[in-house]
Design a protein around this motif. Sequence first.
Motif, PDB file in Angstrom:
ATOM      1  N   VAL A   8       0.774  -1.243   0.055  1.00 27.66           N
ATOM      2  CA  VAL A   8      -0.002   0.072  -0.185  1.00 27.66           C
ATOM      3  C   VAL A   8       0.858   1.451   0.047  1.00 27.66           C
ATOM      4  O   VAL A   8       2.134   1.147   0.309  1.00 27.66           O
ATOM      5  CB  VAL A   8      -0.895   0.088   1.169  1.00 27.66           C
ATOM      6  N   ALA A   9       0.378   2.430  -0.318  1.00 32.57           N
ATOM      7  CA  ALA A   9       1.025   3.720  -0.214  1.00 32.57           C
ATOM      8  C   ALA A   9       0.780   4.203   1.324  1.00 32.57           C
ATOM      9  O   ALA A   9      -0.335   4.109   1.646  1.00 32.57           O
ATOM     10  CB  ALA A   9       0.415   4.522  -1.224  1.00 32.57           C
ATOM     11  N   ILE A  10       1.947   4.932   1.783  1.00 31.28           N
ATOM     12  CA  ILE A  10       1.834   5.454   3.091  1.00 31.28           C
ATOM     13  C   ILE A  10       2.436   6.861   2.989  1.00 31.28           C
ATOM     14  O   ILE A  10       3.355   7.068   2.389  1.00 31.28           O
ATOM     15  CB  ILE A  10       2.640   4.735   4.232  1.00 31.28           C
ATOM     16  N   LYS A  11       1.646   7.816   3.721  1.00 25.99           N
ATOM     17  CA  LYS A  11       1.966   9.075   3.655  1.00 25.99           C
ATOM     18  C   LYS A  11       2.840   9.250   4.903  1.00 25.99           C
ATOM     19  O   LYS A  11       2.432   9.126   5.958  1.00 25.99           O
ATOM     20  CB  LYS A  11       0.761  10.098   3.410  1.00 25.99           C
ATOM     21  N   THR A  12       4.013   9.898   4.753  1.00 27.08           N
ATOM     22  CA  THR A  12       4.937  10.091   5.910  1.00 27.08           C
ATOM     23  C   THR A  12       5.398  11.587   5.819  1.00 27.08           C
ATOM     24  O   THR A  12       5.188  12.130   4.691  1.00 27.08           O
ATOM     25  CB  THR A  12       6.136   9.257   5.878  1.00 27.08           C
ATOM     26  N   PRO A  13       5.751  12.085   7.031  1.00 28.01           N
ATOM     27  CA  PRO A  13       6.321  13.564   6.670  1.00 28.01           C
ATOM     28  C   PRO A  13       7.445  13.742   5.609  1.00 28.01           C
ATOM     29  O   PRO A  13       7.630  14.911   5.270  1.00 28.01           O
ATOM     30  CB  PRO A  13       6.803  14.002   8.268  1.00 28.01           C
TER      31      PRO A  13
END
Length: 344
Positions: free
Chosen positions: A8-13
Amino acid sequence: MSFKWNKVAIKTPQGPVTGIAPWIVSASRATDIPAYYGDWFFNKLEKGYVAWINPFNRHAPQYVSFSNVQVIIFWSKNPLPIMPYLDRLECRGIACYFQFTLNDYETQKFEPGLPSLTERIETFQALSEKLGKERLIWRFDPLVMTKELGINGLAEKIEQVGSHLHPYTEKLVFSFADIANYKKVRNNLEREGIRYTDFDKDKMVAMANEIQNINRFWGLSLATCGEDLDLSEFGIFHNKCIDDELILRITAGQKRSPAFEKFLGFEQQSDLFDMPPAVEGTKKVSLKDKGQRRECGCIYSKDIGSYNTCTHGCVYCYANSSAAAAEKNRQKVCVESPSLLPAF
């Protein structure tokens, strides 16, 4: 044949990354998350992901999404600190169960960082009443034999602890301390002046016989963890600590994704296993986690812990290089929140 979790795609800082989205999370074989890192764990759960670094190669982190998680297996010797958080899992539709190691080595001082035996028994009972006894596995693990503490002495300890615990669980799991194969453990024991004795086959059989006799009054399921010796004649079987049958049982009342049900139903799927799609008459896929020891019966899960972060100080522990290193790292996790467990 290899196994792979969905990506999956994960949004991180730092920007978007690709991660895995397991259904089953192990928290953790490598450290006591319930005892020390409850805040950390539930902060990561709220954020939606965690980053994990392989302890053997220390390469770039693997990102683990909680988006698909349906069950969490906690491993602990002192789960009291995490108990107030557990209702949050139910609100998210996430089931859990505990592998609760509750030994009695107070006289031997093998586990110096733990609460008293009485306190731990009370915690076990309270957690069982909160979750249900099927979700609480009692582990007397490992069985450590010394010149002063033999089979009879260990049996007495199991019987004494079990007299308080058996109404609050359905299973007892144990293992035999494998000291000869762990140089670090040998060094720790020798440093403490502990005159250990390794279990041979005859001693294992004698110990199994004692446990069977004790259990006649309890009626618990008995199992060994990571042992290849067949003790079935004593009603003792090989355990699956990450247990698909138990997972199906405790998730029966929650909404399970179709893919998760297929996974637990041993159905082949080309998107999970690196193999062609199933055809009629094809042998069902084994879910045994090939990343664990050959004798381990666990099914696939994703562990998110790190070594050298638990400070119980157990003298037989192989997960810490030293008590000082573990305490230093634990303080960093709690105060500085670096990439140790890791916490991105």
